[in-house]
Design a protein around this motif. Sequence first.
Motif, short mmCIF file in Angstrom:
data_model
loop_
_atom_site.label_atom_id
_atom_site.label_comp_id
_atom_site.label_asym_id
_atom_site.label_seq_id
_atom_site.Cartn_x
_atom_site.Cartn_y
_atom_site.Cartn_z
N VAL A 131 0.84 -1.21 0.00
CA VAL A 131 0.00 0.00 0.00
C VAL A 131 0.87 1.25 0.00
N ARG A 132 1.98 1.22 0.75
CA ARG A 132 2.87 2.38 0.80
C ARG A 132 3.50 2.67 -0.56
N ARG A 133 3.77 1.63 -1.32
CA ARG A 133 4.32 1.82 -2.68
C ARG A 133 3.25 2.29 -3.66
N GLY A 134 1.99 2.22 -3.29
CA GLY A 134 0.94 2.63 -4.19
C GLY A 134 0.47 1.55 -5.14
N VAL A 135 0.93 0.29 -4.94
CA VAL A 135 0.50 -0.80 -5.80
C VAL A 135 -0.97 -1.13 -5.56
N VAL A 136 -1.40 -1.07 -4.30
CA VAL A 136 -2.79 -1.33 -3.92
C VAL A 136 -3.33 -0.08 -3.24
N LYS A 137 -4.53 0.33 -3.61
CA LYS A 137 -5.15 1.49 -2.98
C LYS A 137 -5.56 1.15 -1.54
N PRO A 138 -5.48 2.11 -0.63
CA PRO A 138 -5.91 1.83 0.75
C PRO A 138 -7.35 1.37 0.85
N THR A 139 -8.21 1.85 -0.06
CA THR A 139 -9.61 1.44 -0.01
C THR A 139 -9.81 -0.02 -0.40
N ASP A 140 -8.85 -0.59 -1.16
CA ASP A 140 -8.96 -1.98 -1.60
C ASP A 140 -8.15 -2.94 -0.73
N SER A 141 -7.50 -2.44 0.31
CA SER A 141 -6.60 -3.29 1.09
C SER A 141 -7.37 -4.38 1.85
N ASN A 142 -8.58 -4.10 2.35
CA ASN A 142 -9.33 -5.10 3.11
C ASN A 142 -9.69 -6.30 2.24
N GLN A 143 -10.14 -6.03 1.03
CA GLN A 143 -10.53 -7.12 0.14
C GLN A 143 -9.31 -7.93 -0.32
N VAL A 144 -8.21 -7.24 -0.63
CA VAL A 144 -7.00 -7.93 -1.06
C VAL A 144 -6.46 -8.81 0.06
N ARG A 145 -6.49 -8.29 1.28
CA ARG A 145 -6.01 -9.06 2.44
C ARG A 145 -6.84 -10.31 2.67
N LEU A 146 -8.17 -10.17 2.61
CA LEU A 146 -9.04 -11.31 2.87
C LEU A 146 -8.88 -12.38 1.80
N SER A 173 -17.65 -9.78 -0.33
CA SER A 173 -18.32 -8.57 -0.83
C SER A 173 -18.21 -7.42 0.16
N HIS A 174 -18.19 -7.72 1.46
CA HIS A 174 -18.03 -6.71 2.50
C HIS A 174 -16.90 -7.17 3.44
N PRO A 175 -15.66 -7.03 3.02
CA PRO A 175 -14.55 -7.58 3.81
C PRO A 175 -14.34 -6.82 5.11
N PRO A 176 -13.96 -7.49 6.18
CA PRO A 176 -13.68 -6.80 7.45
C PRO A 176 -12.32 -6.13 7.40
N SER A 177 -12.10 -5.23 8.34
CA SER A 177 -10.79 -4.58 8.45
C SER A 177 -9.78 -5.55 9.07
N PHE A 178 -8.55 -5.09 9.14
CA PHE A 178 -7.49 -5.96 9.68
C PHE A 178 -7.76 -6.30 11.14
N LEU A 179 -8.13 -5.32 11.94
CA LEU A 179 -8.37 -5.57 13.37
C LEU A 179 -9.59 -6.46 13.57
N GLN A 180 -10.64 -6.26 12.79
CA GLN A 180 -11.83 -7.11 12.91
C GLN A 180 -11.51 -8.55 12.53
N LEU A 181 -10.76 -8.73 11.45
CA LEU A 181 -10.39 -10.08 11.02
C LEU A 181 -9.47 -10.74 12.04
N LEU A 182 -8.51 -10.00 12.56
CA LEU A 182 -7.59 -10.56 13.55
C LEU A 182 -8.34 -10.96 14.82
N SER A 183 -9.30 -10.15 15.25
CA SER A 183 -10.06 -10.47 16.46
C SER A 183 -10.88 -11.74 16.28
N SER A 184 -11.56 -11.88 15.14
CA SER A 184 -12.37 -13.08 14.91
C SER A 184 -11.51 -14.33 14.79
N VAL A 185 -10.33 -14.20 14.17
CA VAL A 185 -9.43 -15.35 14.03
C VAL A 185 -8.90 -15.80 15.38
#
Length: 466
Positions: free
Chosen positions: A292-307, A331-343
């Motif tokens: 994301v810092r390099r600009g390869v992935v947009k911050p708005t798309d990071s949740n879906q790419v991560r999931l 379709s509605h991916p959780p954020s990093f903290l939400q995904l980490l908490s559920s895992v």
Amino acid sequence: MAANSLKEFGQEWCKEEGITADNALLLVTPTMAMPDEVFALAISDRFPTLSGVLRKNEPTNNETLILCMFEGASPIVGVGREIHISVDGDTVCQVVRLEDRDPSKEGRVNIKDLKDSGLVDEWKKAKEAALLKEEVSKKENVSPSPSPATNNLDREVPSLSASLSRCALTTNYRKLRCFSGARNPARDEDTYPLWIEHVEGQMDEWQDLGDGERRKRIREALRPPASSIISDLRRELPHADSYEYLKALDLAYGDTNTDDELFVKFHNTTQLEGERPSEYLSRLQEILRQVVRRGVVKPTDSNQVRLKQFIRGILYNEMLLINLQLRDKLSHPPSFLQLLSSVRKQEEEDSMKASLTQPRQRVDAGKRAAAHNRVEAPVQPVQISRTSIPSESTPIQQTPHRPPPPRPHGNTSEVICFKCGEVGHISRICNSPAAPEAINKKLIQFILGKQGNAKGRLVRGDQEST
């Protein structure tokens, strides 16, 4: 409406709109019939950092309440209890500040903060520009015309108020840890991975600050040679923002992989054997931050790419994906903290279920171990006292060898001596000389007697000669 009630009204209005009270002002004017767009443009001339306007009319008091929203903190310098806005003439607006300030610190301004932020230099330049403008107008003895030079002078004065409005006049903020980029950093310096992770977290908290203040806080944390990288960037790009600062540092001290190689590395990252899903997710997030810092992935798309990559990369805990129904959340991916908490919660549930079956297995293992110990119990050594061991001086009495008594037999006539061949005794107590031929005859007679008539013939007499 009283000032206190107006402040409370404005604070409730900010809560309804989801606005921070520190980033808003409430203006009270007489009721005016004009489009909202015209009024917003008039206020934007007075406040360059204005981001939006909300308007409400109070028919009972013949007043119009205007909530002004700003990009950062609401302006302080040059804003008193009343301001004048040019709307159908000179309109006086009552100013109601909505932030809750500490009375003990009210009216205190640290000049050192103004010098460090460069506002004193800007103030001097704007003052010199205003004096120059007056001298030019006096020499020409005419009102200054809107020439390009005067337009530039007019732009400098609003820029000063904009800078003052975005300036944080307090030093009570947590400074970043130092970073130099040296091969052997000092004790108070961080390595680049730790430092950039801390800075990215602070950047999320600095959204209410102006970009100039963020650039200042990044620069004050840098030491040579890292500070030289930013100096070179400012010479090449004088208007570089804070994110371009971080990108330049990442090119100098970050991962040497290209954007494409880093993106491929992210997609090839899978769960290792013995690695917990939460540990894999944290490791995946570190690489995603770089992407994301390099600009390869947009911050708005990071949740879906991560999931997507987490679902693809889980190799040893596929039941976790089913229990959490992660494929249904694409379709509605959780954020990093939400995904980490559920895992992590699912990992705890799985460990509790496994612990319930362990006591029974331990009992069975204990029974097997006890049975094994009983079967293969070690032979305890016999302790012999010294009194039972004869000494060398004590003579040992030797007893003569006595043969064991013969075993009693019910019918001694059937007993044959394998030494002499006679009947009635055994070879151990026989004193006669050996007679092998007699023994063989007795054995033949004994065997034939069991099968025939003890005379060498079978009972039926049908033995065939060969």
